[in-house]
Each structure stands twice: as C-alpha cells, then as structure tokens.
Design an enzyme around this catalytic site. Structure first.
Site, PDB file in Angstrom:
ATOM      1  N   TYR A 142       0.742  -1.164  -0.017  1.00  0.00           N
ATOM      2  CA  TYR A 142       0.078  -0.037  -0.152  1.00  0.00           C
ATOM      3  C   TYR A 142       0.919   1.214   0.104  1.00  0.00           C
ATOM      4  O   TYR A 142       0.657   2.295  -0.795  1.00  0.00           O
ATOM      5  CB  TYR A 142      -0.873   0.031   1.225  1.00  0.00           C
ATOM      6  CG  TYR A 142      -1.920   1.420   1.149  1.00  0.00           C
ATOM      7  CD1 TYR A 142      -2.676   1.518   0.100  1.00  0.00           C
ATOM      8  CD2 TYR A 142      -1.692   2.116   2.421  1.00  0.00           C
ATOM      9  CE1 TYR A 142      -3.453   2.766   0.245  1.00  0.00           C
ATOM     10  CE2 TYR A 142      -2.464   3.286   2.462  1.00  0.00           C
ATOM     11  CZ  TYR A 142      -3.317   3.632   1.450  1.00  0.00           C
ATOM     12  OH  TYR A 142      -3.719   4.710   1.444  1.00  0.00           O
ATOM     13  N   GLU A 149       1.250   6.306  -6.988  1.00  0.00           N
ATOM     14  CA  GLU A 149       0.341   7.267  -7.364  1.00  0.00           C
ATOM     15  C   GLU A 149       0.913   8.623  -7.294  1.00  0.00           C
ATOM     16  O   GLU A 149       0.652   9.545  -8.331  1.00  0.00           O
ATOM     17  CB  GLU A 149      -0.960   7.126  -6.520  1.00  0.00           C
ATOM     18  CG  GLU A 149      -1.401   5.952  -6.733  1.00  0.00           C
ATOM     19  CD  GLU A 149      -2.503   5.632  -5.519  1.00  0.00           C
ATOM     20  OE1 GLU A 149      -3.064   4.532  -5.420  1.00  0.00           O
ATOM     21  OE2 GLU A 149      -2.459   6.385  -4.559  1.00  0.00           O
TER      22      GLU A 149
END
Length: 217
Positions: A142, A149
């Site tokens: 994550y 991102e």
C-alpha cells in the site's frame, strides 16, 4: 440473498483482476519491457470497469450488507478513481509510462487476494494462510502504491500545464487550474495514507486475534 449477491460481486471482481494480472504476466514474458509501454491500451478498459464497479462497495457498507468502515474505504477508492480516470485516462502521454504498469500490478495483487478472501468468507470458508495474507500483503504494497500514485501525478503535471486539461475559466476572472489542484491533492494523498494505514493495521490486529481464538476453540 445477501450472501449470494456478495459472492457474485466478489467473483466478478476476482475474475476481472485475475484476467488483468494474468494478461500482464503473459505479455511481459512474451514481449519483455515493451509490454509495459502499452499496458493501458491492452487492459485499461477492464481496469476502469473493475474500478467503476468497486464503487458499489461504498453502497454495500452504507446499507449494511458489507461489514467495513465507510471513510477508509472511501479514501482508498477515491485515490484510485482520481489516478486512473483523471490523471492516466485523460493524458495519453502518461499511459505509456512504466508507472502505469507498476500501479496496475500493485492494485491487482492487493485486489486478487482481498476478493479471494472475501469470496470464501461469504461461504463460511477460511484458510489461515489466506487470512494472514489478506491482512498482511497490504503492509508493504500500500505505501508503494501511494508513492507510485504520487509519481504518476508528478509526471502528469507538465502535460496538464501544457494542454490545460480540465482547467476551466469562470466569470470574474476566476479559474480552476487543475495542476494546482493536483499539487494540493499530493499532500492530501499522504495524509489519507496515514488514516488508511492506521485503520488497516487496527483491522488486521482485530481480525488475526479473532481468527487465532477461533483456531484454539
């Protein structure tokens, strides 16, 4: 009926993400690094479909047919929707970057494990290894997703500035300049990661504790 519906939903998502990951793996071994450049062109449609369908999970939580917390799930879905539909889909130059392939690998690894575990849980089936994996895999992946991102946003800024995509002019000399919004979102992305990570860690602790108690019984 609730369990049947959830099983079908998880099965559809599992099949979609499995197809994406399998396709990416086969293409990589067939074409090498060249396959990474056209990742979005080959699987982007299925990826967008899976992520669009995943918005149903907010409704599931809201009406109570899925046991989860709404806000952390909202943050996770918002991250992906913004990156996939606003940053990647709108800029063809970004679609050819390696970061898109990396993001899709991370997203699909997490979702394949999560949907497999959820699908079996609906039927009352549980495996210790799968439960542990679903509650642990996100810990290293994550944060890497968030970094990827953020890098995708950083790479997209020059193109948004050049083309003015989604930047609109309004009366009274006001304007919505998307690069500024994305720069602000970069900060929010890492703040959201803290809340999401804290929630997932607490959930992992509770789930593994309950699972350990059930095994002893």
């Amino acid at each position: 009926m609730k369990n049947v519906y959830l099983f079908i939903y998880y099965l559809i998502q599992f099949c979609g993400h499995s197809w994406i990951l399998t396709n990416m793996t086969v293409r990589f071994f067939s074409f090498g690094k060249d396959s990474m450049i056209d990742t979005f062109y080959t699987i982007g449609l299925v990826m967008r479909l899976c992520q669009s369908i995943s918005l149903l999970e907010l409704l599931h939580i809201y009406v109570g047919i899925e046991s989860n917390h709404l806000f952390p799930r909202f943050l996770q879905l918002t991250e992906r929707i913004i990156i996939l539909f606003v940053v990647i889909t709108s800029q063809e130059e970004i679609q050819e970057k390696y970061v898109v392939c990396v993001l899709f690998i991370f997203w699909n690894l997490l979702d394949m494990v999560r949907y497999t575990h959820s699908m079996l849980a609906v039927t009352g089936t549980s495996y210790a290894v799968l439960t542990w994996l679903s509650q642990t895999l996100w810990m290293p992946i994550y944060p890497l997703c968030v970094l990827a991102e953020a890098f995708a946003i950083y790479q997209s800024l020059p193109y948004f500035e050049s083309f003015g995509t989604y930047s609109t002019k309004m009366p009274l000399d006001l304007a919505t300049y998307l690069p500024y919004v994305l720069k602000l979102y970069l900060l929010m992305l890492f703040i959201g990661m803290y809340f999401t990570y804290s929630h997932l860690y607490s959930e992992r602790r509770d789930v593994l504790r309950v699972f350990s108690i059930k095994k002893k019984m």
